[in-house]
Each structure stands twice: as structure tokens, then as C-alpha cells.
Design a protein around this motif. Structure first.
Motif, short mmCIF file in Angstrom:
data_model
loop_
_atom_site.label_atom_id
_atom_site.label_comp_id
_atom_site.label_asym_id
_atom_site.label_seq_id
_atom_site.Cartn_x
_atom_site.Cartn_y
_atom_site.Cartn_z
N LEU A 1 -66.34 15.79 26.51
CA LEU A 1 -66.47 15.29 25.14
C LEU A 1 -65.95 16.30 24.13
O LEU A 1 -65.36 15.92 23.10
N ALA A 2 -66.15 17.60 24.40
CA ALA A 2 -65.74 18.63 23.44
C ALA A 2 -64.23 18.76 23.36
O ALA A 2 -63.69 19.06 22.29
N LEU A 3 -63.53 18.58 24.47
CA LEU A 3 -62.08 18.76 24.47
C LEU A 3 -61.38 17.86 23.45
O LEU A 3 -60.66 18.35 22.58
N PRO A 4 -61.55 16.53 23.50
CA PRO A 4 -60.84 15.70 22.50
C PRO A 4 -61.35 15.90 21.09
O PRO A 4 -60.57 15.83 20.13
N VAL A 5 -62.66 16.16 20.93
CA VAL A 5 -63.19 16.37 19.57
C VAL A 5 -62.58 17.62 18.95
O VAL A 5 -62.11 17.60 17.79
N ASN A 6 -62.58 18.74 19.69
CA ASN A 6 -61.99 19.98 19.17
C ASN A 6 -60.49 19.84 18.99
O ASN A 6 -59.91 20.44 18.06
N ALA A 7 -59.85 19.07 19.89
CA ALA A 7 -58.41 18.88 19.77
C ALA A 7 -58.06 18.17 18.46
O ALA A 7 -57.16 18.60 17.72
N VAL A 8 -58.77 17.10 18.15
CA VAL A 8 -58.52 16.37 16.90
C VAL A 8 -58.81 17.26 15.70
O VAL A 8 -58.07 17.27 14.71
N GLN A 9 -59.88 18.02 15.78
CA GLN A 9 -60.24 18.91 14.68
C GLN A 9 -59.16 19.97 14.44
O GLN A 9 -58.77 20.23 13.29
N ASP A 10 -58.63 20.57 15.53
CA ASP A 10 -57.62 21.61 15.38
C ASP A 10 -56.27 21.05 14.96
O ASP A 10 -55.55 21.66 14.15
N VAL A 11 -55.90 19.88 15.52
CA VAL A 11 -54.60 19.29 15.17
C VAL A 11 -54.54 18.94 13.69
O VAL A 11 -53.50 19.10 13.03
N THR A 12 -55.64 18.47 13.14
CA THR A 12 -55.66 18.08 11.72
C THR A 12 -55.98 19.25 10.79
O THR A 12 -55.97 19.06 9.57
N PHE A 13 -56.26 20.43 11.35
CA PHE A 13 -56.68 21.56 10.52
C PHE A 13 -55.65 21.94 9.45
O PHE A 13 -56.04 22.28 8.32
N PRO A 14 -54.33 21.91 9.74
CA PRO A 14 -53.36 22.24 8.68
C PRO A 14 -53.46 21.35 7.45
O PRO A 14 -52.98 21.71 6.38
N LEU A 15 -54.07 20.16 7.59
CA LEU A 15 -54.17 19.24 6.47
C LEU A 15 -55.34 19.58 5.54
O LEU A 15 -55.32 19.20 4.37
N TRP A 16 -56.34 20.28 6.06
CA TRP A 16 -57.52 20.54 5.23
C TRP A 16 -57.98 22.00 5.27
O TRP A 16 -59.11 22.29 4.84
N TYR A 17 -57.10 22.91 5.74
CA TYR A 17 -57.54 24.31 5.87
C TYR A 17 -57.85 24.94 4.51
O TYR A 17 -58.63 25.88 4.41
N ARG A 18 -57.22 24.41 3.42
CA ARG A 18 -57.47 24.98 2.10
C ARG A 18 -58.90 24.69 1.63
O ARG A 18 -59.39 25.36 0.70
N LEU A 19 -59.53 23.70 2.22
CA LEU A 19 -60.90 23.38 1.83
C LEU A 19 -61.91 24.35 2.44
O LEU A 19 -63.09 24.32 2.08
N VAL A 20 -61.45 25.20 3.34
CA VAL A 20 -62.34 26.13 4.04
C VAL A 20 -62.03 27.53 3.58
O VAL A 20 -60.86 27.93 3.43
#
Length: 408
Positions: A117-136
Motif C-alpha cells: 500500500l505504501a509503494l503506490p501512495v508514496n510514488a504518487v506523492q513524490d511524482v506530484t511533489f514538483p507541483l506543490w513543493y513551494r507550499l512546503v
């Protein structure tokens, strides 16, 4: 392209099985903790009475895993409930195997389910990270890597690249993880050697009894139909013809009227006899095949019915007749009891099984104990070594799924 689509479908199925295995692993962990508590209390003698109940909880969890694995591959028969007595429960040949499975699945199965379960969840989170990294905030680090300071787009893209790698790993290793997670259940939950045959004999005995009951009920139905309908019509015809014979010389017009009544009664008897014959084996199956026969049922249903039939090769006549009976009785129940505005019927042939699914959007709460014809459907299905599953929560929808063996 077809290979990629197949791999994608296999990965999605593997994720579904891993999540399902994670659920049974959590249940197994709870059952294992309860068994350990009972074992400790047994040292003082207080927990001896709790042993059968603990073993029943293990059996319940193991049966859920048997059902999950049976939906995925080869069916695993359930052994039945654990006996109430302590000695009888301890002698159950399934108990030790289930306790071994409980230990393995509550640890290995739990870990593999979490990883899957963690593999696809973390994968989606990391793949989309360039789109929202400024919010962090940069001090918060990358997702899952709090020590990785992300100060710009280039580092965010590296995190996204890592997510692509995790996504590839999820697709590549997901099916293998699902197989390893299912391994303890496939190894330990089937019947021990020598027991499988006795369970099969018991199942066949029950199936034979169901077949005989269904046959007897069918004979009684035919007898009632002939006695209450056709026979009475033919008696009326005989009486009317006798009256016409006596009146033919005295009152020819009256005799002609009586003969007309006799002809009407004979036509009604013939119509009722045709109905009885159709109930035994509908001629429309021979004339139009299963798809055409079901299309006739769907077209005449008072509730709008959508029909999908995917059966390229004809099945045995008895199997098609059973499928026709199931759909006909189910649609009758929908019209009489469900209050539905739509019903869907799907029939397909898959891996030696004829699969029939009827689903309506009615009020639900269908219950076999209330004489709605569902018991008759189950008996007829089980008479052919088939299986019927009914889900009907309050408020709907009601879904009936039937599996009939029809050869390879």
C-alpha cells in the motif's frame, strides 16, 4: 500495447489483493493477541473455558482469508464451525494449521500489505511533489525524507524522479508481493491430506440431497399444475361434450353453443399444458439459444431491464435451463418485491463457469427466509454443484451472483 495493459491490470489486481490481505492480517493480529491472552490465562486454569471461543475467532478470521483467496484463484473449502467442547476443538485437524497461518499472516502478511500500500501512495506523492513543493517549507524536507532539504525546482524534480522509480517498483513487484502474502494461506488453510476427500464427499452428499429436493419440488409443481389446471379443463370439456351430445337432437343451437364452450375450455387446457411444458424445459432455449431466451424475459419484464450476454459457446441444456430459471425467478422477485426502477442482468462464460449476475436498485432487504423464491433458486443452483451469493443491504441495491459449472 496489450502487454502494457495486461501488466497494468495485473498490478491493479495485485494492489487490491494486498489491501484485502492487509485487512485480514489486521484481523489475524487481533486474533493472535487474543489467543496469547487466553494461553497465558490457561496457566492458572482460568482460561480453559475460553479456548473454544478463541479457536472459533481464529476459524472466523481464517474463513475470511479462505474466501478472499477463493475469489482470487483455486477455491479453498471451509471446514465448518469449531466444536464447543475443549477436547473436540483440540482434536480438530484444522486448528494447528490455522494457528500456524495466524502467526505467519499477522506478521508477514501485515508487513507485505503495508509495503504494497505504501509503494503506490508514496510514488504518487513524490511524482506530484514538483507541483506543490513551494507550499512546503524547505526545512520540512521531501515527502518521506525529512532530512532532504528542498530549496528549488531541481531538487523537487529529483524527488519526482524518485517517485517514478517507486511507481515502477509498485507495478513491477506488486504481483510478487501479493503472491508471497497469499502463500501462508495457500499452504496452511486448505484441508490436511485425507480430509479434502471427506469434505468433498460431504459436499457431494449435500448437493445430491439438494438435487433430490429440487427434483421432488419440481414434480410437485408439475403435478399441481396438471391437477389444478389442465385436468379440470379437460373434465369440463368432457362434461360439455356430453351435454352437447344429449342436446344435439332436442336443441341444435344449444348444442352448438355448448360445443363452442367445450372448444374454449380445450384451448385453455392446451395453453396451460404449454405453460407446464415450458416450465420443464423452455422450448425457446432450443429455438433461440440462451441469449435469445433471456432477451425475451428482459423484454417482457415490467421493470426496465438491461441485458448483457457474452456466451460464445452453447452450454449443456440443463445448465442453460437452470440459468433461464434463475433469471426468470429473479426478475419475478424484482417486479413483486423490490420496488426497483432498473434491473441489470449480465451473463458470461469464464473458465468453465457460466456466471449470472442480477442487480436491481430497489429497496433491498431480500431474505431467503421470507419465502420470496430465493430458496428455490439456491436449491436449483446447488443441485448442479453451483454457487449462489446474495447481497441485499437495507436501501439496496440487491445483487445476486450465480456460478454454474459448464465445462472447460
Amino acid at each position: 500495447m496489450g502487454h502494457v495493459r495486461g501488466r497494468l491490470r495485473a498490478s491493479v489486481d495485485a494492489l487490491e489483493h494486498l489491501v484485502g490481505g492487509l485487512g485480514t492480517a489486521l484481523l489475524a493480529l487481533g486474533a493472535l493477541l487474543w489467543v496469547m491472552v487466553v494461553a497465558v490465562t490457561c496457566l492458572t486454569g482460568l482460561g480453559l473455558r475460553l479456548v473454544p471461543g478463541a479457536l472459533r475467532s481464529v476459524r472466523s478470521v481464517a474463513d475470511r482469508e479462505r474466501g478472499r483467496l477463493s475469489r482470487w484463484g483455486t477455491s479453498i473449502p471451509a471446514p465448518g464451525p469449531v466444536q464447543d467442547g475443549l477436547r473436540e476443538a483440540a482434536r480438530d485437524p484444522f486448528v494447528r494449521r490455522e494457528l500456524g497461518w495466524l502467526t505467519l499472516h499477522s506478521t508477514i502478511g501485515l508487513v507485505l500489505g503495508l509495503v504494497g500500500l505504501a509503494l503506490p501512495v508514496n510514488a504518487v506523492q513524490d511524482v506530484t511533489f514538483p507541483l506543490w513543493y513551494r507550499l512546503v517549507s524547505p526545512e520540512d524536507g521531501a515527502p518521506g525524507f525529512v532530512w532532504w532539504r528542498v530549496d528549488g525546482l531541481s531538487e523537487a524534480l529529483l524527488v519526482g524522479l524518485l517517485g517514478v522509480g517507486l511507481l515502477v517498483a509498485a507495478f513491477g513487484f506488486g504481483p510478487a508481493l501479493a503472491r508471497v502474502q497469499a502463500w501462508p494461506g495457500r499452504l496452511l488453510l486448505p484441508p490436511p491430506p485425507g480430509i479434502d476427500l471427506s469434505l468433498r464427499v460431504a459436499a457431494l452428499t449435500a448437493t445430491r440431497a439438494a438435487a433430490l429436493d429440487a427434483h421432488a419440488l419440481e414434480l410437485r409443481r408439475i403435478e399441481r399444475s396438471l391437477h389444478d389446471g389442465t385436468q379440470n379443463r379437460l373434465v369440463a370439456v368432457n362434461v360439455l361434450l356430453g351435454a352437447a351430445r344429449r342436446a344435439v337432437r332436442r336443441d341444435p343451437e344449444r348444442a352448438d353453443e355448448i360445443i363452442g364452450q367445450a372448444q374454449d375450455a380445450a384451448e385453455q387446457a392446451l395453453g396451460e399444458l404449454r405453460t407446464v411444458v415450458r416450465g420443464i424445459l423452455p422450448p425457446v432455449l432450443d429455438d433461440r439459444g440462451l441469449a435469445g431466451a433471456l432477451a425475451g424475459l428482459a423484454g417482457s419484464c415490467a421493470v426496465p431491464c438491461r441485458l448483457a450476454v457474452d456466451v460464445a459457446v452453447r452450454c449443456a441444456a440443463s445448465v442453460e435451463a437452470t440459468a433461464y430459471f434463475v433469471v426468470a425467478e429473479a426478475l419475478t422477485n424484482v417486479v413483486r418485491h423490490s420496488g426497483a426502477s432498473q434491473v441489470d442482468v449480465a451473463v458470461r462464460r469464464e473458465q468453465g463457469l457460466l456466471l449470472v449476475t442480477i442487480e436491481d436498485d430497489g429497496r433491498g432487504d431480500a431474505d431467503e427466509a421470507h419465502g420470496s423464491g430465493l430458496t428455490g433458486i439456491r436449491r436449483r443452483v446447488e443441485a448442479y454443484d453451483g454457487r449462489m451469493t446474495l447481497t441485499s443491504p437495507s436501501g439496496g441495491p440487491t445483487r445476486m451472483h450465480v456460478e454454474l459449472p459448464c465445462g472447460s
